[in-house]
Design a protein around this motif. Structure first.
Motif, PDB file in Angstrom:
ATOM      1  N   ALA A   1       3.448   1.670   1.630  1.00 55.73           N
ATOM      2  CA  ALA A   1       3.566   1.072   0.302  1.00 55.73           C
ATOM      3  C   ALA A   1       3.726   2.101  -0.809  1.00 55.73           C
ATOM      4  O   ALA A   1       4.699   2.058  -1.571  1.00 55.73           O
ATOM      5  CB  ALA A   1       2.371   0.164   0.032  1.00 55.73           C
ATOM      6  N   ALA A   2       2.779   3.011  -0.959  1.00 53.30           N
ATOM      7  CA  ALA A   2       2.825   3.957  -2.081  1.00 53.30           C
ATOM      8  C   ALA A   2       4.075   4.828  -2.027  1.00 53.30           C
ATOM      9  O   ALA A   2       4.759   5.005  -3.040  1.00 53.30           O
ATOM     10  CB  ALA A   2       1.573   4.815  -2.091  1.00 53.30           C
ATOM     11  N   GLN A   3       4.396   5.353  -0.862  1.00 49.17           N
ATOM     12  CA  GLN A   3       5.551   6.241  -0.754  1.00 49.17           C
ATOM     13  C   GLN A   3       6.855   5.493  -1.009  1.00 49.17           C
ATOM     14  O   GLN A   3       7.769   6.017  -1.657  1.00 49.17           O
ATOM     15  CB  GLN A   3       5.590   6.921   0.616  1.00 49.17           C
ATOM     16  CG  GLN A   3       6.599   8.042   0.675  1.00 49.17           C
ATOM     17  CD  GLN A   3       6.337   9.122  -0.359  1.00 49.17           C
ATOM     18  OE1 GLN A   3       5.235   9.645  -0.467  1.00 49.17           O
ATOM     19  NE2 GLN A   3       7.344   9.454  -1.150  1.00 49.17           N
ATOM     20  N   THR A   4       6.954   4.268  -0.546  1.00 49.73           N
ATOM     21  CA  THR A   4       8.162   3.475  -0.761  1.00 49.73           C
ATOM     22  C   THR A   4       8.339   3.156  -2.236  1.00 49.73           C
ATOM     23  O   THR A   4       9.451   3.207  -2.766  1.00 49.73           O
ATOM     24  CB  THR A   4       8.112   2.185   0.083  1.00 49.73           C
ATOM     25  OG1 THR A   4       7.944   2.551   1.462  1.00 49.73           O
ATOM     26  CG2 THR A   4       9.383   1.381  -0.057  1.00 49.73           C
ATOM     27  N   ILE A   5       7.245   2.832  -2.923  1.00 47.91           N
ATOM     28  CA  ILE A   5       7.303   2.574  -4.370  1.00 47.91           C
ATOM     29  C   ILE A   5       7.796   3.823  -5.101  1.00 47.91           C
ATOM     30  O   ILE A   5       8.696   3.756  -5.947  1.00 47.91           O
ATOM     31  CB  ILE A   5       5.918   2.137  -4.900  1.00 47.91           C
ATOM     32  CG1 ILE A   5       5.540   0.771  -4.333  1.00 47.91           C
ATOM     33  CG2 ILE A   5       5.894   2.126  -6.430  1.00 47.91           C
ATOM     34  CD1 ILE A   5       4.070   0.413  -4.512  1.00 47.91           C
ATOM     35  N   LEU A   6       7.209   4.964  -4.779  1.00 54.88           N
ATOM     36  CA  LEU A   6       7.592   6.223  -5.427  1.00 54.88           C
ATOM     37  C   LEU A   6       9.046   6.587  -5.133  1.00 54.88           C
ATOM     38  O   LEU A   6       9.769   7.041  -6.023  1.00 54.88           O
ATOM     39  CB  LEU A   6       6.658   7.340  -4.988  1.00 54.88           C
ATOM     40  CG  LEU A   6       5.206   7.197  -5.450  1.00 54.88           C
ATOM     41  CD1 LEU A   6       4.313   8.180  -4.710  1.00 54.88           C
ATOM     42  CD2 LEU A   6       5.091   7.366  -6.947  1.00 54.88           C
TER      43      LEU A   6
END
Length: 134
Positions: A85-90
């Motif tokens: 989640a976090a890496q995909t958002i970034l």
């Protein structure tokens, strides 16, 4: 005001979707774009061997269809991806040159101080402004 806003949401928290979209609309400049993003976790290999081969693609298509139906007729682009989640958002914020991320967060518990929530990771590593809703 912001011109290119990313709103990451999880479909199982409908109340946060409404509040995140309201905040994004309030912060969006006239003629600005809002992208709604849902990130689905990839299916682990030890599980995927028992599922149909295209299960992840079907899950992505179903999630996108549900969000597009909910926001039909509104000026919102829907994006659904698989990954962390976090890496995909970034990654999406960087590749699409978003100037703001509007993300909902729960109240941190003790485990968040050691592990970090998705919102905390996005706040720490984003290269654009981040508006966190509680």
């Amino acid at each position: 005001m912001y011109h290119n806003i990313l709103v990451p949401v999880t479909q199982d928290h409908e109340a946060t979707i409404a509040s995140s979209m309201a905040a994004a609309r309030a912060l969006c400049a006239e003629g600005g774009k809002i992208t709604l993003l849902t990130v689905l976790a990839e299916i682990p290999v030890y599980v995927s061997q028992y599922l149909p081969q295209d299960q992840l693609q079907q899950n992505l298509a179903d999630a996108k269809a549900a969000l597009e139906a909910e926001f039909a007729g509104q000026d919102v682009r829907v994006e659904v991806r698989a990954g962390h989640a976090a890496q995909t958002i970034l990654d999406l914020a960087k590749e699409s040159a978003h100037d703001l991320i509007v993300i909902a967060s729960h109240r941190p518990g003790l485990q968040d101080y050691f592990l970090g929530s998705t919102a905390a990771r996005v706040v720490r590593h984003a290269q654009c402004s981040v508006h966190v809703l509680r």
